[in-house]
Design a protein around this motif. Structure first.
Motif, PDB file in Angstrom:
ATOM      1  N   GLY A  47      -1.306  -2.570  10.568  1.00  0.00           N
ATOM      2  CA  GLY A  47       0.005  -2.123  10.141  1.00  0.00           C
ATOM      3  C   GLY A  47       1.101  -2.812  10.926  1.00  0.00           C
ATOM      4  N   ARG A  48       2.329  -2.580  10.504  1.00  0.00           N
ATOM      5  CA  ARG A  48       3.508  -3.146  11.172  1.00  0.00           C
ATOM      6  C   ARG A  48       3.920  -2.224  12.315  1.00  0.00           C
ATOM      7  N   VAL A  49       4.022  -2.781  13.503  1.00  0.00           N
ATOM      8  CA  VAL A  49       4.464  -2.015  14.671  1.00  0.00           C
ATOM      9  C   VAL A  49       5.991  -2.033  14.685  1.00  0.00           C
ATOM     10  N   VAL A  70      -7.395 -11.683   6.966  1.00  0.00           N
ATOM     11  CA  VAL A  70      -6.887 -10.830   8.040  1.00  0.00           C
ATOM     12  C   VAL A  70      -5.394 -10.680   7.794  1.00  0.00           C
ATOM     13  N   VAL A  71      -4.960  -9.474   7.454  1.00  0.00           N
ATOM     14  CA  VAL A  71      -3.586  -9.306   6.984  1.00  0.00           C
ATOM     15  C   VAL A  71      -2.876  -8.162   7.704  1.00  0.00           C
ATOM     16  N   CYS A  72      -1.556  -8.282   7.732  1.00  0.00           N
ATOM     17  CA  CYS A  72      -0.687  -7.165   8.086  1.00  0.00           C
ATOM     18  C   CYS A  72      -0.041  -6.675   6.808  1.00  0.00           C
ATOM     19  N   VAL A  73      -0.190  -5.404   6.500  1.00  0.00           N
ATOM     20  CA  VAL A  73       0.488  -4.776   5.361  1.00  0.00           C
ATOM     21  C   VAL A  73       1.730  -4.098   5.922  1.00  0.00           C
ATOM     22  N   THR A  74       2.881  -4.631   5.616  1.00  0.00           N
ATOM     23  CA  THR A  74       4.097  -4.213   6.298  1.00  0.00           C
ATOM     24  C   THR A  74       4.560  -2.799   5.937  1.00  0.00           C
ATOM     25  N   GLU A 109      12.399  -5.701   4.535  1.00  0.00           N
ATOM     26  CA  GLU A 109      13.014  -6.891   3.939  1.00  0.00           C
ATOM     27  C   GLU A 109      12.063  -8.090   3.873  1.00  0.00           C
ATOM     28  N   GLY A 110      11.035  -8.091   4.684  1.00  0.00           N
ATOM     29  CA  GLY A 110      10.110  -9.215   4.709  1.00  0.00           C
ATOM     30  C   GLY A 110       9.023  -9.091   3.664  1.00  0.00           C
TER      31      GLY A 110
END
Length: 290
Positions: A112-114, A194-198, A142-143
């Motif tokens: 996740g997004r920190v 390997v992903v970050c889901v924002t 926004e990203g």
């Protein structure tokens, strides 16, 4: 999909108890929470929780504690989520993780997004974390929605169990295990994205208690980076710039260090590791002798 949360912990029994209580408010409860600790003195359990909690005791050290709990869990759960004991997830964190894996069969690792990270400052309180999560709730990021990464940030990372196989965290990265998360998840990239889901959010409190000494940490900042490049698990384009940035920061701030960072100790550890590397000695576990 069955989901287990694993929380490695050391010397923060009260913090773990608070996190366990907080996990009870998840919109998708974990099927089980596994605490990984050296012994019972590091664990404190609330009286009642809406999910089962088990405890795995084993050798001290972040990589070793991750392995102790993860190995037996891989056969019982479809998703393994690791939280640091000072990570505060949003209420829908686990639901979004489960949906991400269910809807994307080629994803191996999700983080996740920190939204705030106390590791970069003096540390955050629970009140800080809850305020940050309220502030970002319902607000469109926004990203990009999904960002591919070299590896995942270990304070919050989830794996598809079926893709882990015999891969384990490298226990040569002892104690705090600097970069053990990147080492493991970078190798997972050969098995899936390997992903970050924002949209998945959380706050890392960055509690300073339970960390290794400045000199030990400084040694790891150099030795672990070189070791992982030599091992071939982490690209030099990632590990070496990170190493040089850390050395530069320790050098620049050693004259007027922050009260919450032992910059001089870190710089001393940096210099010792550079000397060892220059003489061909690449030994992450040397910090046990410091």
């Amino acid at each position: 999909m069955k989901l287990a949360v694993i929380i490695p912990t050391l010397g923060r029994s009260g913090q773990v108890a608070r996190l366990l209580g907080y996990l009870g408010s998840q919109t998708r409860l974990p099927d089980e929470v596994i605490l990984s600790a050296p012994d019972a003195t590091h664990v404190e359990l609330p009286e009642s929780l809406p999910f089962p909690v088990t405890v795995a005791f084993g050798p001290k050290g972040l990589a070793a504690q991750r392995n102790t709990a993860m190995g037996p869990a891989l056969e019982r759960f479809d998703i393994i989520t690791f939280f640091d004991d000072d990570f505060v997830p949003s209420a829908d964190y686990l639901r979004q993780v489960a949906e991400s894996f269910a809807g994307n069969g080629d994803w191996a690792v999700v983080m996740g997004r920190v939204v705030r990270d106390g590791a970069t400052n003096a540390g955050l309180t629970w009140e800080d974390a809850e305020a940050a999560l309220r502030e970002t709730e319902g607000r469109r990021y926004e990203g990009p929605e999904v960002v591919d990464h070299v590896g995942a940030y270990g304070c919050n990372m989830s794996f598809r169990s079926s893709l882990v196989g015999n891969l384990r965290f490298d226990e040569r990265l002892v104690l705090y295990g600097w970069q053990e998360d990147i080492d493991f998840t970078s190798q997972m990239r050969s098995r899936g994205r390997v992903v970050c889901v924002t949209a998945i959010r959380g706050v890392h409190l960055g509690i300073k208690a339970g960390r290794v000494s400045g000199e030990r940490f400084g040694y790891s900042q150099v030795a672990n980076a070189v070791y992982l490049v030599r091992k071939g698990s982490v690209p030099a384009s990632f590990a070496l710039p990170l190493m040089f940035r850390n050395i530069a920061a320790n050098l620049a701030r050693s004259l007027r260090p922050e009260p919450y960072v032992d910059r001089r100790g870190r710089l001393k550890g940096n210099m010792l590791a550079i000397l060892h590397v220059a003489t061909g000695r690449i030994e992450p576990e040397y910090i046990l002798k410091i």
